[in-house]
Write a protein that holds these residues in place. Structure first.
Motif, PDB file in Angstrom:
ATOM      1  N   ASP A 422       0.858  -1.186   0.000  1.00 38.00           N
ATOM      2  CA  ASP A 422       0.000   0.000   0.000  1.00 38.00           C
ATOM      3  C   ASP A 422       0.893   1.234   0.000  1.00 38.00           C
ATOM      4  O   ASP A 422       1.729   1.414   0.888  1.00 38.00           O
ATOM      5  CB  ASP A 422      -0.891  -0.022   1.246  1.00 38.00           C
ATOM      6  N   VAL A 423       0.737   2.085  -1.013  1.00 39.82           N
ATOM      7  CA  VAL A 423       1.524   3.315  -1.149  1.00 39.82           C
ATOM      8  C   VAL A 423       0.600   4.514  -1.041  1.00 39.82           C
ATOM      9  O   VAL A 423      -0.459   4.546  -1.672  1.00 39.82           O
ATOM     10  CB  VAL A 423       2.263   3.353  -2.502  1.00 39.82           C
ATOM     11  N   ARG A 424       1.006   5.496  -0.240  1.00 40.18           N
ATOM     12  CA  ARG A 424       0.256   6.739  -0.195  1.00 40.18           C
ATOM     13  C   ARG A 424       1.240   7.901  -0.049  1.00 40.18           C
ATOM     14  O   ARG A 424       2.381   7.714   0.368  1.00 40.18           O
ATOM     15  CB  ARG A 424      -0.769   6.744   0.931  1.00 40.18           C
ATOM     16  N   ILE A 425       0.780   9.087  -0.399  1.00 37.37           N
ATOM     17  CA  ILE A 425       1.596  10.299  -0.320  1.00 37.37           C
ATOM     18  C   ILE A 425       0.975  11.200   0.745  1.00 37.37           C
ATOM     19  O   ILE A 425      -0.220  11.509   0.696  1.00 37.37           O
ATOM     20  CB  ILE A 425       1.640  11.050  -1.671  1.00 37.37           C
ATOM     21  N   ASP A 426       1.785  11.615   1.739  1.00 34.85           N
ATOM     22  CA  ASP A 426       1.218  12.452   2.803  1.00 34.85           C
ATOM     23  C   ASP A 426       1.157  13.905   2.363  1.00 34.85           C
ATOM     24  O   ASP A 426       1.519  14.263   1.234  1.00 34.85           O
ATOM     25  CB  ASP A 426       1.995  12.271   4.109  1.00 34.85           C
ATOM     26  N   ASP A 427       0.697  14.762   3.256  1.00 33.32           N
ATOM     27  CA  ASP A 427       0.483  16.171   2.912  1.00 33.32           C
ATOM     28  C   ASP A 427       1.781  16.895   2.568  1.00 33.32           C
ATOM     29  O   ASP A 427       1.757  17.936   1.894  1.00 33.32           O
ATOM     30  CB  ASP A 427      -0.207  16.889   4.081  1.00 33.32           C
ATOM     31  N   ASN A 428       2.906  16.379   3.028  1.00 33.49           N
ATOM     32  CA  ASN A 428       4.197  17.002   2.721  1.00 33.49           C
ATOM     33  C   ASN A 428       4.830  16.441   1.456  1.00 33.49           C
ATOM     34  O   ASN A 428       5.959  16.794   1.115  1.00 33.49           O
ATOM     35  CB  ASN A 428       5.156  16.812   3.901  1.00 33.49           C
ATOM     36  N   GLY A 429       4.118  15.534   0.779  1.00 37.43           N
ATOM     37  CA  GLY A 429       4.648  14.955  -0.445  1.00 37.43           C
ATOM     38  C   GLY A 429       5.547  13.757  -0.212  1.00 37.43           C
ATOM     39  O   GLY A 429       6.165  13.262  -1.153  1.00 37.43           O
ATOM     40  N   GLU A 430       5.600  13.252   1.040  1.00 38.13           N
ATOM     41  CA  GLU A 430       6.471  12.113   1.338  1.00 38.13           C
ATOM     42  C   GLU A 430       5.776  10.796   1.007  1.00 38.13           C
ATOM     43  O   GLU A 430       4.574  10.623   1.241  1.00 38.13           O
ATOM     44  CB  GLU A 430       6.878  12.121   2.809  1.00 38.13           C
ATOM     45  N   ILE A 431       6.550   9.844   0.477  1.00 42.55           N
ATOM     46  CA  ILE A 431       6.023   8.525   0.136  1.00 42.55           C
ATOM     47  C   ILE A 431       5.946   7.671   1.401  1.00 42.55           C
ATOM     48  O   ILE A 431       6.931   7.529   2.123  1.00 42.55           O
ATOM     49  CB  ILE A 431       6.912   7.832  -0.905  1.00 42.55           C
ATOM     50  N   LEU A 432       4.766   7.095   1.670  1.00 39.22           N
ATOM     51  CA  LEU A 432       4.559   6.205   2.807  1.00 39.22           C
ATOM     52  C   LEU A 432       4.244   4.802   2.285  1.00 39.22           C
ATOM     53  O   LEU A 432       3.495   4.650   1.313  1.00 39.22           O
ATOM     54  CB  LEU A 432       3.420   6.694   3.702  1.00 39.22           C
ATOM     55  N   ILE A 433       4.792   3.782   2.944  1.00 34.02           N
ATOM     56  CA  ILE A 433       4.654   2.402   2.492  1.00 34.02           C
ATOM     57  C   ILE A 433       4.143   1.531   3.636  1.00 34.02           C
ATOM     58  O   ILE A 433       4.638   1.624   4.765  1.00 34.02           O
ATOM     59  CB  ILE A 433       6.013   1.825   2.026  1.00 34.02           C
ATOM     60  N   ARG A 434       3.167   0.661   3.334  1.00 34.41           N
ATOM     61  CA  ARG A 434       2.751  -0.362   4.293  1.00 34.41           C
ATOM     62  C   ARG A 434       2.702  -1.703   3.570  1.00 34.41           C
ATOM     63  O   ARG A 434       2.093  -1.832   2.511  1.00 34.41           O
ATOM     64  CB  ARG A 434       1.388  -0.031   4.903  1.00 34.41           C
ATOM     65  N   SER A 435       3.379  -2.688   4.156  1.00 40.06           N
ATOM     66  CA  SER A 435       3.508  -3.993   3.505  1.00 40.06           C
ATOM     67  C   SER A 435       4.040  -4.999   4.511  1.00 40.06           C
ATOM     68  O   SER A 435       4.618  -4.620   5.542  1.00 40.06           O
ATOM     69  CB  SER A 435       4.468  -3.886   2.305  1.00 40.06           C
TER      70      SER A 435
END
Length: 645
Positions: A422-435
């Motif tokens: 699961d990839v998402r982009i936070d409000d600061n534009g940072e890439i977040l990963i859950r796996s």
């Protein structure tokens, strides 16, 4: 003693698959025992171990290491090049619920203590005399490791230091224990669990002391299952294990994937023979950093320049057309009948022979990652028929996050998230990963862990990026490297640097400009590619330093920077640069072992040179400190030209 047929049970996960690497090894021995698991070239001959033999070796070493005191939850320091016996020892540590902690073999003893801070590593495995000497020096400084196991005995016969023991003797001890205790083999296979640490790796340390990154068996098995589901791995691959053992790419893509997917893990005789050995292996899966692909392309170009006139004409006629066709293909173009015939003929005369010469004739899955790749290099290998793709990941995610898929390949993206990621982009534009592949935290560093992991289990990658409408991920650079010029223009230096490193003539570069009126750069030329360019023009030189300051070479780099400047906003164009008279070097602390720039070190070390870049000088005499292989330090002085772009 063989354990074939004697071990019928091993820990499995919720999916019914082996839950640990040792469990997978036991499954391979039971299900495909006579098939080759490891091959290593030794004195020009390929030595082979079946899966049953691999399991025997691993269990013997595990039983032997236990007599030396290797305990659950403790690290086994490993230092050396790729060797089958070293891989067996790593798996043996897992069988004891311990874990290997590999260190880059070129790390000097002064830095070595930074890589034994976690896991109480009182036992170390060294490949040869050079690494034994390093570990003995380390022990004299910090008191450990107390036990040093060595693989290659050459040069060690007269060593009288306490705690030295041959790996072969460790294995022999273990075999005696296994013979005396019939149930020990099955016990060793079943000890480790999914939540036990499988390996302890270290971060690149670009901003300070490297952090310890423990990866659990569940992280690795989960990540490889995701990659297999996406078609990035297949069962029964032919792998080529040549990457540094301390890099996550080797442990996950070579050792772990090989064991979990019943691959054949091929190991070159030594680094110097790797290219020759690669051709003999012809792997089905091949991973290399962009710079390695660049070097391969340079090798082809140099070879063609020295070839026969007919071969040069064929190469010069077919390759540009193949590259242009591939460029159009990536934009959705379907080849015309004429293009199909030309491609068939080109494959017969040029592409297939080149792939065979490289050893990539069977590379159905070829990948690159770690940094951006030059468009021309990328298109060249795809034009040959090698389906080269980019992937994206960090050590904290077992390097398995996203990758390109055939039919949706673009040079400016790293592909789509793998299944289960699961990839998402936070409000600061940072890439977040859950796996499942995301680690559980840094070793003995709760503060860093709290910063890296969100409460709902996402990893903060530290990379800025965006997800395109089709799902492809674009990586822009490190969030921490987002800086501003004096006029308030925001930019990420690595983004510009990667664009410049697309040039085959630029190996390393540091783009400067934070808080300044404009951007400047310190350039390190690629010695091989630039040297070949100079030789074609009958330019003589005797060293890297001399070549870097040739007016013609400075003009060449000026052209390369000007080309990239055209792609940049006016406020973010490089105005001045200097060719450094040496390359950035890990031994000098300027880059990491994985070749990432240590920006603060660069700014401190080259402060006077940076002042000259911004002070309007046309040239400057600079003394660069260098570290030799034996640890001695020296100074390389040169008058450097500063050029306007």
């Amino acid at each position: 003693m063989s354990v074939q047929g004697r071990i019928t049970g091993w820990p499995v996960n919720d999916a019914g698959r082996p839950a640990t690497l040792v469990a997978a090894l036991a499954a391979n021995a039971a299900q495909a025992g006579r098939q080759p698991g490891f091959r290593e070239r030794e004195y020009g001959i390929w030595r082979e171990w079946t899966w049953v033999q691999v399991l025997d070796e691993v269990l013997a070493l595990a039983a032997g290491f236990e007599t030396l005191g290797l305990k659950p939850g403790h690290a086994l320091t490993v230092v050396g090049d790729n060797r089958a016996t070293i891989y067996f020892a790593m798996l043996a540590a897992n069988a004891l619920r311990a874990f290997p902690s590999p260190v880059y073999p070129d790390v000097p003893v002064e830095e070595f203590k930074n890589f034994v801070r976690f896991g109480d590593p009182d036992i170390a495995l060294a490949e040869d005399q050079e690494q034994v000497d390093k570990l003995l020096d380390l022990r004299a400084q910090i008191g450990r490791p107390t036990t040093i196991v060595y693989d290659d005995p050459r040069g060690l016969a007269h060593y009288a230091e306490p705690g030295l023991i041959a790996l072969s003797e460790v294995a022999e001890r273990g075999r005696r224990r296994l013979a005396e205790a019939p149930g020990l083999a099955a016990d060793l296979v079943s000890r480790a669990g999914a939540d036990d640490t499988a390996v302890l790796l270290y971060s690149s340390g670009t901003t300070g002391l490297a952090k310890g990154i423990p990866l659990r068996h569940s992280n690795i098995t989960g990540g490889i299952a995701n990659a297999e589901a996406g078609g990035y791995f297949r069962k029964g691959e032919r792998l080529f294990a040549y990457l540094p053992t301390a890099w996550v790419g080797d442990f996950v893509f070579s050792l772990a994937a090989g064991v979990l997917l019943q691959a054949v893990i091929n190991i070159p005789e030594r680094a110097e023979t790797a290219l020759h050995d690669l051709r003999e292996v012809a792997p089905t899966f091949y991973l290399a950093a962009p710079r390695a692909w660049d070097a391969m392309l340079t090798r082809i170009q140099v070879g063609m320049a020295d070839s026969t006139p007919l071969k040069r004409r064929l190469f010069d006629w077919f390759i540009p057309r193949a590259i242009e066709l591939e460029r159009k293909r990536l934009k959705g173009h379907k080849p015309t009948a004429t293009e199909v015939v030309r491609e068939w003929l080109g494959n017969l005369l040029v592409y297939a022979p080149l792939k065979d010469w490289l050893g990539l004739s069977r590379a159905e899955r070829a990948f690159t990652g770690g940094e951006a790749m030059g468009e021309e290099t990328f298109l060249f290998f795809r034009a040959l028929g090698i389906q080269l793709k980019q992937f994206y990941g960090q050590t904290e995610t077992c390097a398995l996050t996203a990758a390109q898929v055939e039919g949706s390949v673009r040079i400016d993206t790293v592909g789509r998230a793998m299944p289960g990621v699961d990839v998402r982009i936070d409000d600061n534009g940072e890439i977040l990963i859950r796996s499942a592949s995301v680690f559980y935290g840094y070793a003995d560093n709760p503060e860093a862990t709290a910063e890296a992991l969100t409460p709902d289990g996402y990893l903060r990658t530290g990379d800025a990026g965006r997800v395109q409408p089709g799902g492809d991920l674009v990586v822009l650079g490190r969030v921490s490297e987002l800086v501003e010029t004096a006029q308030g223009e925001r930019f990420i230096p690595t983004f510009i640097e990667n664009r410049l490193k697309f040039s085959p003539y630029i190996r390393n570069i540091a783009v400067l400009g934070a808080g300044r009126d404009d951007l400047t750069a310190i350039v390190c030329i690629d010695y091989e590619a630039t040297g070949h360019w100079a030789e074609q023009r009958s330019l003589s030189y005797s060293s890297y330093a001399e070549l870097s300051q040739k007016p013609e070479v400075i003009e060449l780099i000026t052209t390369e920077i000007a080309r990239v400047n055209e792609l940049q906003p006016d406020a973010l164009r490089i105005r001045r640069f200097v060719n450094l008279h040496k390359d950035f070097d890990a031994d000098d602390g300027e880059i990491t072992r994985t070749r990432k720039l240590r920006r603060k070190v660069i700014e401190q070390t080259y402060a006077r040179l940076i002042d000259a870049l911004y002070g309007g000088a046309r040239e400057v005499t600079f003394d660069a400190k260098i570290t030799y292989e034996d640890g001695r330090q020296g100074t390389l002085s040169r008058n450097l030209s500063i050029r306007e772009v």
